[in-house]
Design a protein around this motif. Structure first.
Motif, mmCIF file in Angstrom:
data_model
loop_
_atom_site.group_PDB
_atom_site.id
_atom_site.type_symbol
_atom_site.label_atom_id
_atom_site.label_comp_id
_atom_site.label_asym_id
_atom_site.label_seq_id
_atom_site.Cartn_x
_atom_site.Cartn_y
_atom_site.Cartn_z
ATOM 1 N N PHE A 66 57.218 66.603 -68.998
ATOM 2 C CA PHE A 66 57.682 67.804 -68.300
ATOM 3 C C PHE A 66 58.181 68.908 -69.226
ATOM 4 O O PHE A 66 58.453 70.017 -68.763
ATOM 5 C CB PHE A 66 58.797 67.435 -67.314
ATOM 6 N N ASP B 274 61.198 71.570 -68.595
ATOM 7 C CA ASP B 274 61.411 71.412 -67.152
ATOM 8 C C ASP B 274 61.975 70.043 -66.794
ATOM 9 O O ASP B 274 62.320 69.797 -65.631
ATOM 10 C CB ASP B 274 60.092 71.620 -66.394
ATOM 11 N N ASP C 253 65.134 69.767 -64.821
ATOM 12 C CA ASP C 253 65.133 70.108 -63.400
ATOM 13 C C ASP C 253 65.033 68.887 -62.497
ATOM 14 O O ASP C 253 64.748 69.016 -61.307
ATOM 15 C CB ASP C 253 63.976 71.068 -63.087
#
Length: 499
Positions: free
Chosen positions: A39, A42, A45
């Motif tokens: 990821f 990210d 998140d």
């Protein structure tokens, strides 16, 4: 109550093996590495949070294999949750403050004046110095980053200089002040854990902190002079200034909430309360100074009181949002709110629970004890303390564990080797406190990334103070420079210098 009469103690519980202690570390490396690989940035998140929860589950399984009951795992988990209560309220308060300070004009005013005063060529160095002074005054790296730091990153975006480098400079200055301020809770905690006077501890810290900050300041100055502004920024300074001045009523009065926050911090009001008071004051002040902004934000009903109440309440909960037609300004101001901190809280919950389980079930101690026995020289002992503290920041995800555990574990060893406790207090702070914002899933790294709006891995190379300080501390241990000795049998808190 004797152990054999305590229903919570299982007589078949055994100590962890080295393999059992290593398994959670391997799980951490695989899951965190996998999250980052799949990821990228990210991962913060959600995927990284899931990884840490699974890591905590792996420790629970090992603890039950050692003979502990599930009730013991639950009890430790509950203790981990209670240990972060203060951090939870601070995070939520900072989220609310950012939203309301954007609504009320405090942050836009900081940006407006900052653009006029600060030059791109020395912006990074000035940022570090400003944050250092503020943090030294109020004793909190978190409050410094969440207030003046947010404004400085916003100014950087408007000036066309790197927000990642600016965030690194903010953190460098914030942790310099945090380390050297007698108002800092981590500074006081370190002195208490090692049993030294807090002012003696601060004096010893200055020997690494000041040279490290000079290194960071010079490096940031050189970076600013060589790199210059980002020429890809399409919006000119004058357009930005005119836009801010057109949206808000720019006046020094907008900075009164910052003055109130500094005053409350100096008076040692608890951080979450100080932040909340400043937020509410900004909301009230902004209702008089920025009525048009409030009305546009809540699609005004014509009732000024209701508009103001809805605006402040909404900004505290969900942050402030604006559509000015200029992307840079919209990105700067459209943020904040308590809900913006929920991902960070999720990260901290997973990390602290993982760390607490590792500590309470003896898995960390099983790894550290052999390191102590193998550290024959003072230099190797210093390297071991640093490796333990920084490693705990990585695996435990909490600066307090990384600070407290080495302070407890190594104090007797330092005294046995006739090394003054002040040596350990300086080294523990350099290794535990200062390196905590360099780890994305650490509570400090997660907080800094969330409030500054810059990913931890992006600002990491530029938080120069945060690796120069521990590097100097370890170097002192290897070379013997500024290493203080105590005479056998003498007062442990009264060292005699030996350089």
């Amino acid at each position: 109550m004797p152990e054999d009469m305590n229903p919570e103690v299982d007589p078949v519980v055994r100590e962890p093996s080295l393999t059992e202690a290593l398994v959670p570390m391997g799980v951490l490396v695989v899951l965190v590495g996998g999250a980052l690989l799949l990821f990228g940035l990210d991962a913060l998140d959600g995927p990284l949070q899931v990884a840490l929860v699974l890591c905590a589950m792996s420790v629970a399984l090992i603890a039950m294999r050692m003979g502990h009951r599930w009730e013991a795992v639950q009890k430790i988990g509950q203790g981990a949750m209670s240990s972060i209560t203060s951090a939870v309220f601070i995070l939520l308060a900072v989220g609310a403050l950012i939203g309301v300070w954007n609504l009320s004009g405090t942050i836009p005013t900081l940006v407006y004046y900052g653009i006029q005063i600060l030059s791109p060529s020395w912006y990074y160095a000035a940022t570090a110095l400003i944050c250092g002074i503020v943090a030294l005054s109020i004793g909190s790296s978190w409050t410094t980053a969440g207030t003046i730091g947010v404004g400085l990153v916003g100014v950087a975006d408007m000036l066309g200089v790197s927000t990642a480098i600016t965030a690194g400079a903010v953190i460098s200055g914030a942790y310099l002040g945090d380390k050297l301020s007698p108002l800092s809770e981590t500074t006081v905690l370190t002195a208490q854990m090692v049993k030294v006077d807090v002012y003696e501890h601060i004096k010893r810290q200055a020997w690494t902190s000041i040279p490290a900050f000079v290194i960071a300041f010079v490096a940031l100055l050189v970076i600013g002079l060589v790199r210059g502004p980002d020429v890809t920024n399409p919006v000119g300074e004058q357009i930005e200034l005119n836009s801010l001045n057109g949206i808000y009523h720019i006046t020094p009065l907008n900075l009164l909430p910052l003055v109130l926050l500094a005053f409350l911090s100096i008076r040692k009001v608890p951080p979450s309360l100080a932040l909340t008071y400043s937020t509410l004051f900004a909301g009230l002040l902004g209702a008089f100074l920025q009525p048009d902004v409030y009305r546009d934000f809540v699609a005004g009903t014509g009732n000024v009181v209701i508009e103001s109440l809805r605006g402040v309440w909404s900004a505290m909960a969900n942050g402030f949002a604006i559509d000015s037609g200029i992307d840079e300004i919209d990105q700067l101001l459209s943020r904040g709110g308590m809900d913006s901190m929920l991902l960070t809280l999720w990260l901290i919950v997973g990390a602290v629970t993982f760390g607490a389980l590792l500590e309470e079930f003896g898995l960390i101690g099983r790894l550290i004890d052999p390191m102590i026995r193998s550290a024959k020289s003072t230099g190797r002992l210093y390297v071991t303390v640093f490796a333990s503290a920084f490693g705990l920041n990585i695996v435990a995800g909490d600066q307090y564990i990384a600070l407290v555990l080495p302070s407890r574990v190594f104090r007797a060893e330092f005294i046995r080797r006739n090394l003054a406790p002040t040596n350990l207090s300086r080294l523990a702070a350099d290794s535990g406190t200062v390196t905590s914002p360099l780890v994305p899933w650490n509570s400090c790294g997660a907080f800094m990334g969330a409030v500054l709006g810059v990913a931890t891995l992006s600002y990491l190379p530029y938080a120069i103070f945060n690796y120069a300080s521990p590097a100097l501390s370890v170097l002192y241990g290897i070379t013997g420079f500024k290493i203080e000795k105590i005479e056998p049998g003498s007062d442990q808190d009264q060292p005699s210098p030996s350089e």
